[in-house]
Design an enzyme around this catalytic site. Sequence first.
Site, PDB file in Angstrom:
ATOM      1  N   HIS A 234      -7.807   8.241 -15.613  1.00 19.56           N
ATOM      2  CA  HIS A 234      -9.150   7.080 -15.689  1.00 19.56           C
ATOM      3  C   HIS A 234      -8.851   6.801 -16.513  1.00 19.56           C
ATOM      4  O   HIS A 234      -9.106   5.120 -16.674  1.00 19.56           O
ATOM      5  CB  HIS A 234     -10.442   8.271 -15.338  1.00 19.56           C
ATOM      6  CG  HIS A 234     -11.017   8.301 -13.608  1.00 19.56           C
ATOM      7  ND1 HIS A 234     -12.204   7.266 -13.353  1.00 19.56           N
ATOM      8  CD2 HIS A 234     -11.231   8.960 -13.399  1.00 19.56           C
ATOM      9  CE1 HIS A 234     -11.991   7.365 -12.101  1.00 19.56           C
ATOM     10  NE2 HIS A 234     -11.238   8.988 -11.961  1.00 19.56           N
TER      11      HIS A 234
ATOM     12  N   HIS B 150      -2.985   7.486  -3.355  1.00 14.53           N
ATOM     13  CA  HIS B 150      -3.366   5.853  -2.447  1.00 14.53           C
ATOM     14  C   HIS B 150      -3.903   5.022  -3.546  1.00 14.53           C
ATOM     15  O   HIS B 150      -4.470   5.139  -5.025  1.00 14.53           O
ATOM     16  CB  HIS B 150      -4.638   6.323  -1.788  1.00 14.53           C
ATOM     17  CG  HIS B 150      -5.333   4.893  -1.603  1.00 14.53           C
ATOM     18  ND1 HIS B 150      -5.918   3.833  -1.577  1.00 14.53           N
ATOM     19  CD2 HIS B 150      -4.425   4.249  -0.281  1.00 14.53           C
ATOM     20  CE1 HIS B 150      -6.085   3.510  -1.400  1.00 14.53           C
ATOM     21  NE2 HIS B 150      -5.141   2.917  -0.166  1.00 14.53           N
TER      22      HIS B 150
ATOM     23  N   GLY C 102      -4.196  -6.327  15.287  1.00 16.89           N
ATOM     24  CA  GLY C 102      -2.978  -6.143  16.058  1.00 16.89           C
ATOM     25  C   GLY C 102      -1.318  -6.540  14.853  1.00 16.89           C
ATOM     26  O   GLY C 102      -0.164  -5.986  15.314  1.00 16.89           O
TER      27      GLY C 102
ATOM     28  N   HIS D 146     -20.973  10.291   6.570  1.00 17.44           N
ATOM     29  CA  HIS D 146     -20.806  11.208   7.801  1.00 17.44           C
ATOM     30  C   HIS D 146     -20.710  12.285   7.204  1.00 17.44           C
ATOM     31  O   HIS D 146     -21.809  13.670   7.823  1.00 17.44           O
ATOM     32  CB  HIS D 146     -20.008  11.268   9.078  1.00 17.44           C
ATOM     33  CG  HIS D 146     -18.590  11.419   8.938  1.00 17.44           C
ATOM     34  ND1 HIS D 146     -17.618  10.861   7.870  1.00 17.44           N
ATOM     35  CD2 HIS D 146     -17.898  12.351   8.832  1.00 17.44           C
ATOM     36  CE1 HIS D 146     -16.774  11.527   7.567  1.00 17.44           C
ATOM     37  NE2 HIS D 146     -16.297  12.156   8.329  1.00 17.44           N
TER      38      HIS D 146
ATOM     39  N   SER E  56       0.731  -0.991   0.145  1.00 15.11           N
ATOM     40  CA  SER E  56       0.341  -0.413   0.070  1.00 15.11           C
ATOM     41  C   SER E  56       0.862   1.207   0.404  1.00 15.11           C
ATOM     42  O   SER E  56       2.154   1.349   0.432  1.00 15.11           O
ATOM     43  CB  SER E  56      -0.771   0.111   1.413  1.00 15.11           C
ATOM     44  OG  SER E  56      -0.185   0.157   2.570  1.00 15.11           O
TER      45      SER E  56
END
Length: 283
Positions: free
Chosen positions: A124, A85, A237, A154, A71
Amino acid sequence: MEHEDGQAKFSRDEWSRPEGGGGISRIMVEGAVFEKAGVAFSHVHGTKLPPSATAHRPELAGKKWEAMGVSLVIHPRNPHVPTSHANVRCFIADAESENPIWWFGGGFDLTPYYGYREDCVHWHHTARLALEPFGDGLYPRFKKWCDEYFHLKHRDEARGIGGLFFDDFNELGFDQSFAVMKSVGDAFISAYQPIVARRKDTSYGEDERKFQLYRRGRYVEFNLVWDRGTLFGLQSGGRTESILMSMPPLVSWNYGWTPQPGTREAELYDVFLKPQDWVNGKI
């Protein structure tokens, strides 16, 4: 990315995970072009999946699992260069059984602060080319998925102009599904580097910088509230420093702020943060 920056270099940070596996984080900070850039590899495994994974696949509860991925998040200094990203990943559970559960996922998306149609079309177009060898249906499907996924519910607001997003993908069989993921990963530099080169020397002032920091707040909100990868990493974790490398180095929140009508800032909201058919020039 080091070539485009011309000044900063990536550091290397290798880490291990107590429950199993580890990874390598590569970080560039305080560059001439990139204020912060992170590229992370991880290969981890465990005996119990976190809630973020089993919420969508309850049949995985209690099974051994293994995940591998790359990533990256790049936060440029110049507000006219968009944040980007990308990630590619594979997952397998119950690997010792006759019918292991596996899938691939990934994609890339672009978060501009000041919109340029030329950049959006190029981004694109490159995304569509990456998927063309696998049929005409994947690009519109993965584009729509990206528009829907990178949406701040939100705020009822898009994070950026989208790109590609797919997850739980295994429908073409292992070899071809892997080829889809690989093609998406390989296309990222072709999609992003020309935009960086085109915009990195654009002049800007204090007001544009303030708007960039304000809009970075939306990036933080999405990653901490909605992003499945962030939640999976924290709940399983994983190494917190590497999981949160996506955070921008500087960010601001301004209470109740709205852009003035007719400004470039307003144009971002009114035009570029609305899902569009960029490749065909249709809104």
